[in-house]
Structures are given as C-alpha cells and as structure tokens.
Design a protein around this motif. Sequence first.
Motif: not given
Length: 219
Positions: A41, A43, A46
């Motif tokens: 990820t 992001d 997360v």
Amino acid sequence: MTAPARTALLVYTRTADYRHDSIPAGVAALRGLGVFDVETTEDPAVLERPLDGYAAVVFLSTSGEVLTPAGRERLAAYVDGGGGFAGVHAAACTEYDWPYYGELLGARFDRHPALQPGRAVVEDRGHPATRHLPAVWEFTDEWYDFRTSPRPAVRVLVSADESSYEGGGMGSDHPLAWCREQGAGRVFYTALGHAADAYADPAFRAHLRGGIGWAAGSA
C-alpha cells in the motif's frame, strides 16, 4: 487454544521525497520469497487501521513524512505491543519529524556517495539475516552514511568497509544492517537495496528473508 500464526506482511512504499525506481523490484522480491503473503500500500489510511493481523510491517524505501498522526500512533502501539517492523534502504530517510521513529529504526540517514562496488563486513553470523553470508560480502550500493552510529543501542549485523569504496563518511564504525527490540516488538533494518539489481541477488534476497522473518518472529 493457540492463536494461528500471522503470515502476512504489510509493505508500505509511500514516498513524499525521493522515490526509488527499485521499489517495484523490491516488492516483487518480497513476494517471491515464498514465506509471507504480501499486501502492499501507499495509502496512509491503511496504517491508521488495526495492524495486529500482520506478522510485520515493512517500510520499503519510503521517504519523507509518510504517516498521519493516527498512523504514527497505530504503528507505535503495534510494535511496542509485539509486532514486527522492518526497514529497507530509504526507510532511514523517513519520518524525520517523529522522534519515536528515529528510536525505532536506530539511526537516520545523513548522506551517501555514488552508487559503486564495495565490501560489507559481516559482524554477526548468528542471525537469520546473515548466517548465509560470507565474512566479507562484495556488493554494489550507495553505502549510506548515518547521522550517528546506532551502536551500541542495536545489534549490528553488517558494517561497511570504507576502504573498499570512495566517499564514506563514518570512518571505522559504519553499521549497515542491524536489529533491535522495541518494547515487546522486533525491528530489523538494512541500508542496502538502492538498485533494482540488488533484489535479483540471491544473497540479498536471503538477507531480507532472514531479517524480516526475524522481525516477524518466524526465523
């Protein structure tokens, strides 16, 4: 009843500063180890969620400020509570504004000379990240200098022989890979891994497998 073993890695590759072209090769190498399920990820949200289901969190050449305040809190609680953390290469160029992260990793990046061949000296052969390596390991990398040596707060596994390349700035005490405990958790870091070619090197892949496995409590 014994809880099932955690087998997933959360590999975080967010960059807010320099971005390494080798990140995709690094992700592919971690997937190819065949030890863990790999979730990737970029992001930051997360990292704000519960992390307890992961065997370890890996920062793969992250750079700059890559976590939110909630993510910082969640990561610290995860590691202090017994989670594994591994940093690869530019993970040391990350979260300069968060004092906890500097303690967690053990040292912060300062500078590096040009990418070039050199010699890494294996100081500790009794660790899964190094037991397969020769006493002197010929490698090509950027040979990161750190603002301070992490020794003696960490267990140094590999150090740089500055006489073997040009531009080293730390002198005779130049750790490159190490491990430590943070709260109830385990932390592994390696400064190697700048170029994509490194991730095709069987010795380096075994270095990652052993270090991350140790952090995750499975090696």
